[in-house]
Design a protein around this motif. Structure first.
Motif, mmCIF file in Angstrom:
data_model
loop_
_atom_site.group_PDB
_atom_site.id
_atom_site.type_symbol
_atom_site.label_atom_id
_atom_site.label_comp_id
_atom_site.label_asym_id
_atom_site.label_seq_id
_atom_site.Cartn_x
_atom_site.Cartn_y
_atom_site.Cartn_z
ATOM 1 N N LEU B 25 1.361 11.697 -11.380
ATOM 2 C CA LEU B 25 0.567 10.191 -11.175
ATOM 3 C C LEU B 25 0.877 9.688 -9.666
ATOM 4 N N GLN B 26 0.007 9.098 -9.718
ATOM 5 C CA GLN B 26 -0.263 8.111 -8.128
ATOM 6 C C GLN B 26 0.629 7.405 -8.204
ATOM 7 N N SER B 27 0.262 7.182 -6.567
ATOM 8 C CA SER B 27 1.129 5.882 -5.586
ATOM 9 C C SER B 27 0.856 5.571 -4.464
ATOM 10 N N SER B 28 0.243 4.467 -4.456
ATOM 11 C CA SER B 28 -0.229 4.116 -3.080
ATOM 12 C C SER B 28 1.467 2.302 -2.822
ATOM 13 N N ASN B 29 1.548 2.807 -1.277
ATOM 14 C CA ASN B 29 1.990 1.988 -0.893
ATOM 15 C C ASN B 29 2.501 1.058 0.120
ATOM 16 N N ALA B 30 2.580 -0.241 0.276
ATOM 17 C CA ALA B 30 2.161 -1.156 1.549
ATOM 18 C C ALA B 30 3.444 -1.042 1.789
ATOM 19 N N PHE B 31 4.156 -0.733 2.618
ATOM 20 C CA PHE B 31 5.205 -0.719 3.143
ATOM 21 C C PHE B 31 5.523 -1.406 5.009
ATOM 22 N N ILE B 32 6.728 -2.214 4.844
ATOM 23 C CA ILE B 32 7.010 -3.274 6.534
ATOM 24 C C ILE B 32 8.780 -2.758 6.365
ATOM 25 N N ALA B 33 8.973 -2.791 8.237
ATOM 26 C CA ALA B 33 10.304 -2.088 8.003
ATOM 27 C C ALA B 33 10.178 -2.516 9.461
ATOM 28 N N GLY B 219 8.691 -2.461 0.607
ATOM 29 C CA GLY B 219 7.240 -2.906 0.083
ATOM 30 C C GLY B 219 6.819 -2.805 -1.535
ATOM 31 N N ILE B 220 5.607 -2.602 -1.500
ATOM 32 C CA ILE B 220 5.271 -2.528 -2.929
ATOM 33 C C ILE B 220 3.791 -1.578 -3.018
ATOM 34 N N THR B 221 4.272 -1.151 -4.451
ATOM 35 C CA THR B 221 3.489 -0.183 -4.682
ATOM 36 C C THR B 221 2.739 -0.424 -5.937
ATOM 37 N N LYS B 222 1.410 0.104 -5.511
ATOM 38 C CA LYS B 222 0.281 0.301 -6.714
ATOM 39 C C LYS B 222 0.945 1.814 -7.580
ATOM 40 N N LEU B 223 0.881 1.892 -8.770
ATOM 41 C CA LEU B 223 0.715 3.454 -9.700
ATOM 42 C C LEU B 223 -0.103 3.221 -10.900
ATOM 43 N N PHE B 224 -0.705 4.569 -10.258
ATOM 44 C CA PHE B 224 -1.539 4.397 -10.616
ATOM 45 C C PHE B 224 -1.953 5.906 -11.801
#
Lengths: 139, 224
Positions: B25-33, B219-224
Motif C-alpha cells: 500500500l503506497q501512501s502520500s500525505n500532505a500535512f500542516i502542523a 493532513g490529507i492522505t492519498k492511498l494507492f
C-alpha cells in the motif's frame, strides 16, 4: 467527536499568554549619598515604545555595583529585561534580570565580573521577541 | 521515548526483510502542523508492506520533505553529553527560524478497523537547508549576537545523539474512501542550527543548538 476535541486542542496549543510586566510604582531603597556614581545616562524610547527617566551606575562602599533606574517609566510588554550592552542592538550584553515594574525607582545588582566601561548602554529589552523598548547611553 | 523510536526502527528493518512478498500500500500525505509561534508543512511518500493475512500491520519506507518556520524560539545546546546536564546547556534564541529538510523515513502502521488506522513515522537520514539567521546566544546572564544556519546533515541516532532536523509523527488516519484519508497527528520535530562560531565554550566548545518542537496537525492522505 474525537476529531473535534483534537482540533480544539490544536487551536489551544497554538495560543500562548505572554506575561506582561507589573505596573506598580516602585521605590527601591538606595542611598546615593554613600555610593559613588560611575556612569549616568537618560532613557530614550525605541521602536515606537516610550521609556523615560535616568539610568545611573553606582559603586557601593562594599565594592558592589548597581544600576539605578530613577524616575523611570516604560511602555509595557512581555518578557522585558534590563540589559547592560555594548551597543543599542545588544550585540553583547549582561542580563540584569526581569524589569520589576514599568514605573518607579528600581535597583538592579550588576554581576561582579562585569566591566561596566565595556557595556555603556542600558537597555529595556523584550527578550522573547528580541526588541528594544528603550536605551540609555551611560557616560 | 527515544529508545522506543530506535526499537521501532529495528522492528521496521527486520520486518521489511520478511515482508518483501507481501501486499503493498503506497501512501502520500500532505500535512500542516502548528505549535506555539511555530508551524510546519510536510509532504511524504511511503511504500508500505502489509505482512500477514489480515493486512492489519504496515511497515513502510519513504521520504519526507518538511518546511519549518518558527518565531522567537529557544534552541538548547544539542550535543548529548552537554544536553543531559542543565548546567552545561545554554541556548540560542532565534527571532526567526526557517529550515527545510529532506529525509528518508520509516513508518509503522496498524489498521484498527476498515475506517481507522494509526501509526508512527520518523525521519532517519537526510539533509537540511535554509538561510543564515541572526540570533542571540544566552549563557546564564550573558549573551551575544551570533549568526546561525541549519545543520546540513540529518541523522537519527540513539538518545540525544541525533543531528540535524528530524521529523516524527504519531498519527490517526480516517479512511474516507479507499483512495483518500484524513490524518490527525502529534508531531515532534527536531530543528537544529549550527552557529558560525563555537559560541559556547564551557564546559567544551559547541556550535549546535536544537529546538524540540511539539506540534499538532492535520493532513490529507492519498492511498494507492
Amino acid at each position: 467527536m474525537n476529531i473535534r476535541i483534537l482540533v480544539l486542542f490544536l487551536l489551544l496549543a497554538a495560543c500562548e499568554t505572554e506575561d506582561a510586566t507589573p505596573t506598580t510604582t516602585l521605590n527601591d531603597a538606595f542611598d546615593t549619598q554613600t555610593a559613588t556614581l560611575l556612569r549616568a545616562g537618560v532613557w530614550m524610547g525605541a521602536n515606537n515604545y516610550n521609556v523615560a527617566g535616568e539610568a545611573q551606575i553606582y559603586q557601593q562602599p562594599d565594592g558592589t555595583r548597581v544600576l539605578l533606574l530613577d524616575m523611570f517609566s516604560s511602555s509595557n510588554g512581555p518578557d522585558l529585561r534590563v540589559y547592560l550592552a555594548n551597543d543599542a542592538k545588544a550585540s553583547s550584553f549582561v542580563n540584569l534580570g526581569r524589569l520589576k515594574s514599568t514605573n518607579g525607582r528600581q535597583v538592579y545588582p550588576i554581576p561582579a565580573a562585569t566591566d561596566v566601561n565595556q557595556f555603556s548602554f542600558a537597555l529595556i529589552w523584550c527578550q522573547q521577541f528580541s526588541v528594544s523598548f528603550g536605551q540609555a547611553e551611560t557616560k | 521515548m527515544r529508545i522506543s523510536l530506535v526499537l521501532c526502527l529495528i522492528c521496521v528493518a527486520s520486518g521489511i526483510v520478511r515482508a518483501q512478498s507481501q501486499p503493498v500500500l503506497q501512501s502520500s500525505n500532505a500535512f500542516i502542523a502548528a505549535g506555539v509561534r511555530q508551524g510546519s508543512l510536510s509532504l511524504d511518500y511511503f511504500y508500505n508492506w502489509q505482512p500477514g493475512a489480515s493486512r492489519k500491520f504496515q511497515i513502510g519506507l519513504g521520504a519526507r520533505i518538511t518546511s519549518y518556520i518558527g518565531s522567537n524560539q529557544y534552541h538548547a545546546t544539542a550535543p548529548a553529553d552537554l544536553a543531559v546536564d542543565v548546567l552545561k546547556s545554554d541556548s540560542l534564541l532565534l527571532s526567526t527560524a526557517q529550515v527545510h529538510a529532506l529525509n528518508l523515513a520509516v513508518q509503522l502502521g496498524y489498521r484498527l478497523s476498515e475506517k481507522v488506522s494509526l501509526g508512527f513515522n520518523i525521519d532517519a537520514v537526510g539533509v537540511s537547508f535554509g538561510a543564515n539567521k541572526n540570533g542571540r546566544y544566552l549563557n546564564g546572564n550573558q549573551g551575544q549576537l551570533v549568526q546561525a544556519r541549519p545543520t546540513p546533515l540529518n541523522i537519527l541516532l540513539v538518545g540525544n545523539h541525533d543531528r540535524g532536523t528530524l521529523n516524527s509523527q504519531f498519527f490517526i488516519r480516517y479512511h474516507i474512501t479507499k483512495s483518500w484519508a484524513a490524518t490527525v497527528a502529534y508531531q515532534f520535530l527536531f530543528v537544529e542550527y549550527t552557529t558560525a562560531v563555537a559560541v559556547q565554550q564551557q564546559p567544551e566548545p559547541n556550535d549546535r543548538f536544537r529546538n524540540k518542537a511539539s506540534m499538532f496537525g492535520v493532513g490529507i492522505t492519498k492511498l494507492f
